[in-house]
Design an enzyme around this catalytic site. Sequence first.
Site, mmCIF file in Angstrom:
data_model
loop_
_atom_site.group_PDB
_atom_site.id
_atom_site.type_symbol
_atom_site.label_atom_id
_atom_site.label_comp_id
_atom_site.label_asym_id
_atom_site.label_seq_id
_atom_site.Cartn_x
_atom_site.Cartn_y
_atom_site.Cartn_z
ATOM 1 N N SER A 177 45.981 32.690 42.056
ATOM 2 C CA SER A 177 45.561 33.827 42.442
ATOM 3 C C SER A 177 45.909 35.095 41.611
ATOM 4 C CB SER A 177 45.898 34.143 43.959
ATOM 5 O OG SER A 177 45.143 33.560 44.907
ATOM 6 N N LYS B 243 43.319 37.759 40.684
ATOM 7 C CA LYS B 243 42.928 38.747 41.436
ATOM 8 C C LYS B 243 43.320 40.026 40.685
ATOM 9 C CE LYS B 243 42.939 36.556 46.152
ATOM 10 N NZ LYS B 243 43.151 35.119 45.520
ATOM 11 N N SER C 111 46.325 38.110 49.560
ATOM 12 C CA SER C 111 45.705 36.954 48.544
ATOM 13 C C SER C 111 44.745 36.545 49.236
ATOM 14 C CB SER C 111 46.662 36.051 48.194
ATOM 15 O OG SER C 111 46.246 35.426 47.061
#
Length: 464
Positions: A118, A121, A296
Amino acid sequence: MRKATIAVLTAATLVVGGAYYGLADALDLAPGPLSAAEPSYAVQPFPTPSPVEAPGPQITGLAADAPTPSATVLSGYAGTLAGDSLIPGATTGVSVIDVATGTELVDHQASVPLTPASSNKVLTAWASLSALGGGHRMETRAVLSGGTVTLVGGGDVLLAADAGDPSAVVGHAGLGDLARAAAAELTGQGVTSVGVALDDTLFTGPAWNSGWESGNEAWVGQIQPIMVDVTAYGSTGYPADPAMEAARAFSQALSAAGITVTGEVTRAAAPAGATKLASVQSAPLADVLSVSIKASDNTMTEVEGRVLAAATGREASFTGATQAVREQLQADGFDVTGLTLVDVCGLAKGDKVPAHLLTQIIARAAGADGGTVGRDLLTALPVGALDGTLSDRYVGTSAAGVVRAKTGSLDQTVSLTGTVVTADGRLLAYSVIIDGFPEGGMWSARTAMDNDLIVPLSGCGCRG
């Protein structure tokens, strides 16, 4: 008889004692809610405060002349992490940049493309903020053509089912508000009965990424341009068709507002000549990103990527979103060598990102030329021992409160990308990716990352 006598005497004692305590309370001789004593207004001197010794190392604060940490010492931290027995067989990439000077202090396999989880992102957040601006809002519209009201999704997946809350981010706009405004307009036009359709054609292509492993349905929903508060689905599972659920909520609200709705909600693109009845807008993009980054949220991030693609003239699909992110990063001058994007949220193991690219973005965001884009991005990052995915991490360590980071976790990958303030007050940007450890080793890898690198970085008084 003896027990009864004792009980009576005990009760009497309590009554008498209670009466005396009440009197003492009233005269302020004992603590309590009563007061019968005359107040005293004699001025008393302020007590001289005694300094309290704060525990642990103290951060001196950011200053232009704060000492730069030793690159040798920091590289030693990275080397210790790479050789930790907790991550056997893994490849570790570490990049640390001094924000004030732009000097890369650590390059430990930082140019090697690794699965970022993640931390991916961060790329999407920068690209979206840079291209659209933090004030960008997603619009949800109701339009009329013939006898059909069409609900047109515009990328807001935080909608309230009924009334919106202008002071909130989640539920900022409400489908009930939209329906009532549309009903008022219809009534003004003399329209009392309509059919309802859903237009979710802003996004194209599959709603599920073939690069996501089976079982990830618990971590991401179908990617559609309209939903009722997607953040509410995490622990209960995502609905099979969240866009249609939103359309049905709108239809019910329209009916409750006095408009007869005929038939079931259908799916169809709004005709080109449809008349706009009403619209509602999401919270600003910067605030929406803060929700998705701190939690997240994979679904929100994929939606943000497609909104970016649509707004910049690309196909609003998985492919278009990854292209939009990559091209915006290139346009902003970042080195995207080695970058491979299968999605924009980081759930796909096929994503490959060098740690150096992630650190470049954070260093730019935190630096003098980061502007509002940089400030919005950094504000969205969770803070150690405080909020988001770092709320229970670094508690009681030197990293508490001084580490900002986007976390990343897959079964064989962990990552962390953000900023840290050293004990000497120097601001550093960093990214660390540990990729390829054995299945089930995520917690061990995270422990090694924190103990070998992140906490030592925050506690570093290692002047160069």
